[in-house]
Design a protein around this motif. Structure first.
Motif, PDB file in Angstrom:
ATOM      1  N   SER A 197       0.813  -1.219   0.000  1.00  0.00           N
ATOM      2  CA  SER A 197       0.000   0.000   0.000  1.00  0.00           C
ATOM      3  C   SER A 197       0.845   1.268   0.000  1.00  0.00           C
ATOM      4  O   SER A 197       0.316   2.376  -0.144  1.00  0.00           O
ATOM      5  CB  SER A 197      -0.929   0.008   1.218  1.00  0.00           C
ATOM      6  OG  SER A 197      -0.180  -0.058   2.417  1.00  0.00           O
ATOM      7  N   LYS A 236       0.082   5.404  -0.847  1.00  0.00           N
ATOM      8  CA  LYS A 236       0.209   6.410   0.209  1.00  0.00           C
ATOM      9  C   LYS A 236       1.118   7.555  -0.232  1.00  0.00           C
ATOM     10  O   LYS A 236       0.847   8.723   0.068  1.00  0.00           O
ATOM     11  CB  LYS A 236       0.747   5.763   1.490  1.00  0.00           C
ATOM     12  CG  LYS A 236      -0.245   4.818   2.154  1.00  0.00           C
ATOM     13  CD  LYS A 236       0.347   4.131   3.381  1.00  0.00           C
ATOM     14  CE  LYS A 236      -0.661   3.185   4.030  1.00  0.00           C
ATOM     15  NZ  LYS A 236      -0.077   2.461   5.188  1.00  0.00           N
ATOM     16  N   LYS A 237       2.190   7.231  -0.964  1.00  0.00           N
ATOM     17  CA  LYS A 237       3.088   8.280  -1.450  1.00  0.00           C
ATOM     18  C   LYS A 237       2.437   9.097  -2.564  1.00  0.00           C
ATOM     19  O   LYS A 237       2.625  10.317  -2.645  1.00  0.00           O
ATOM     20  CB  LYS A 237       4.400   7.671  -1.927  1.00  0.00           C
ATOM     21  CG  LYS A 237       5.283   7.190  -0.786  1.00  0.00           C
ATOM     22  CD  LYS A 237       6.744   7.085  -1.178  1.00  0.00           C
ATOM     23  CE  LYS A 237       7.615   6.925   0.057  1.00  0.00           C
ATOM     24  NZ  LYS A 237       9.059   6.877  -0.258  1.00  0.00           N
ATOM     25  N   ARG A 277      -0.810   9.518  -2.850  1.00  0.00           N
ATOM     26  CA  ARG A 277      -1.853  10.261  -2.149  1.00  0.00           C
ATOM     27  C   ARG A 277      -1.272  11.498  -1.465  1.00  0.00           C
ATOM     28  O   ARG A 277      -1.873  12.583  -1.468  1.00  0.00           O
ATOM     29  CB  ARG A 277      -2.508   9.347  -1.115  1.00  0.00           C
ATOM     30  CG  ARG A 277      -3.709   9.935  -0.406  1.00  0.00           C
ATOM     31  CD  ARG A 277      -4.091   9.022   0.752  1.00  0.00           C
ATOM     32  NE  ARG A 277      -4.640   7.753   0.311  1.00  0.00           N
ATOM     33  CZ  ARG A 277      -4.630   6.640   1.048  1.00  0.00           C
ATOM     34  NH1 ARG A 277      -4.050   6.640   2.239  1.00  0.00           N
ATOM     35  NH2 ARG A 277      -5.178   5.543   0.595  1.00  0.00           N
ATOM     36  N   GLN A 302      -7.653  -0.055  -3.965  1.00  0.00           N
ATOM     37  CA  GLN A 302      -7.368   1.077  -3.082  1.00  0.00           C
ATOM     38  C   GLN A 302      -7.460   2.397  -3.836  1.00  0.00           C
ATOM     39  O   GLN A 302      -7.954   3.400  -3.314  1.00  0.00           O
ATOM     40  CB  GLN A 302      -5.987   0.908  -2.452  1.00  0.00           C
ATOM     41  CG  GLN A 302      -5.909  -0.269  -1.488  1.00  0.00           C
ATOM     42  CD  GLN A 302      -4.518  -0.459  -0.897  1.00  0.00           C
ATOM     43  OE1 GLN A 302      -3.504  -0.129  -1.513  1.00  0.00           O
ATOM     44  NE2 GLN A 302      -4.460  -1.001   0.312  1.00  0.00           N
ATOM     45  N   ASP A 323     -10.064   5.590  -3.236  1.00  0.00           N
ATOM     46  CA  ASP A 323      -9.603   6.974  -3.071  1.00  0.00           C
ATOM     47  C   ASP A 323     -10.268   7.908  -4.070  1.00  0.00           C
ATOM     48  O   ASP A 323     -10.674   9.027  -3.725  1.00  0.00           O
ATOM     49  CB  ASP A 323      -8.076   7.034  -3.248  1.00  0.00           C
ATOM     50  CG  ASP A 323      -7.332   6.768  -1.951  1.00  0.00           C
ATOM     51  OD1 ASP A 323      -7.990   6.327  -0.979  1.00  0.00           O
ATOM     52  OD2 ASP A 323      -6.116   7.000  -1.898  1.00  0.00           O
TER      53      ASP A 323
END
Length: 335
Positions: free
Chosen positions: A209, A213-214, A216, A229, A233
């Motif tokens: 994940s 996350k980076k 995002r 995922q 988002d």
């Protein structure tokens, strides 16, 4: 004095009774009776499984411990039936390899009604696909072209803007490697992967994940990660989009299996496996939208454009072969 002695005797008797009660109480909540669950699942799946078990009468009757895929896979292959866990959820290919080497799983004692056929000793909890993930704001700010395929991520135009996962630690990376090996062959796949690693630089992650996350957070503009995922988002209004790569959206299933410990097997483990499948899929499919069981359906918007399956059976041996390709690609990128 007699009264004092009687009071002491009564106190001692009461103390022994309290100790015995405490001992029994402690035993009922100890690791001897609690089901130990090992899992490599993502946070969304772990939360869905925990809430399902708790809502169906198993709260306080299990201990769930999370591992990386490679770490848990290593424990399965090395420890076999001697593993502490009573129940696992794990990448299906690792379960297959562990069963072949260790004969360590029980046949499931419940009907699953799965759409596809699976071995008698496991049944899937989730199916996950890979995709290219974009931060739309960063892509626009840096005038970056939108890629159409994984091969595009090796283009120097994306230098410093890419995040991917390391196949040595995360099965998510295997979705990427399967796609390029299948599309281009091992030699060209090594060159492509080398270019991707060069563009990623310090953004080669150990967690599946982490690229999302980076992306995002705006640390990078694009990456390769888990499709579901990115879908979530985007639906929540974040500046995230995704691209189904033309090489294919390859997928991996994660499954539940019960350790065969003979007479020492915890009977609740099989019950919990059944509970996760029969009561938990309604929660799981909200985050992992691929139907796995009869009666399930998914929104067409959540279905990938290029679903594919690798032509060879997925095994630990095949994973190690693809890890070697990755290692060669890293060496080329660093040269």
């Amino acid at each position: 004095m007699t009264k004092f002695k009687k009071m002491i005797a009564l106190a001692l008797t009461f103390g022994v009774a309290i100790s015995a009660f405490a001992g029994c109480s402690g035993s009922s909540g100890s690791g001897d009776s609690e089901v130990v669950i090992y899992t490599n699942a993502d946070d969304e799946a772990i939360e869905a499984m925990k809430s399902t078990l708790d809502e169906n009468g198993y709260e306080g009757k299990y201990l769930m411990q999370s591992f990386g895929t490679s770490e848990l896979g290593g424990k399965l292959l090395a420890e076999g039936k001697n593993i502490e866990a009573d129940l696992i959820t794990m990448s299906s290919f690792y379960i297959d390899s562990a069963q072949e080497q260790q004969q360590m799983f029980k046949d499931l004692e419940f009907d699953t009604n799965s759409i596809d056929e699976y071995p008698s000793y496991y049944t899937p909890i989730t199916a996950q696909e890979g995709a290219i993930i974009l931060n739309t704001e960063m892509m626009s700010e840096n005038n970056l072209p939108v890629p159409t395929c994984i091969k595009d991520l090796a283009d120097p135009v994306y230098s410093g803007f890419v995040s991917v996962t390391d196949i040595e630690s995360s099965s998510t990376a295997w979705l990427l490697v399967q796609a390029i090996v299948d599309a281009y062959g091992e030699d060209e796949a090594t060159e492509i992967l080398s270019g991707i690693y060069k563009n990623a630089g310090p953004h080669i992650e150990s967690s599946g994940s982490a690229p999302l996350k980076k992306v995002r957070a705006g640390e990078v503009a694009l990456g390769f990660g888990l499709r579901h995922q990115a879908v979530a988002d985007k639906a929540s209004g974040l500046p995230i989009d995704f691209v189904d790569p033309t090489e294919g959206n390859f997928s991996l299933t994660e499954s539940v299996a019960v350790i065969d410990k003979g007479d020492s097997s915890n009977p609740l483990a099989m019950e919990m496996a059944q509970c996760i499948i029969q009561n938990g899929r309604e929660k799981l499919i909200q985050s992992y939208p691929l139907p796995l069981y009869e009666g399930e359906s998914a929104d067409s918007e959540n279905m990938s454009e290029y679903p594919k399956v690798f032509p060879e059976k997925l095994t630990v041996d095949l994973l190690e072969k693809h890890q070697e390709i990755s290692a060669n690609a890293k060496a080329m990128a660093e040269a």
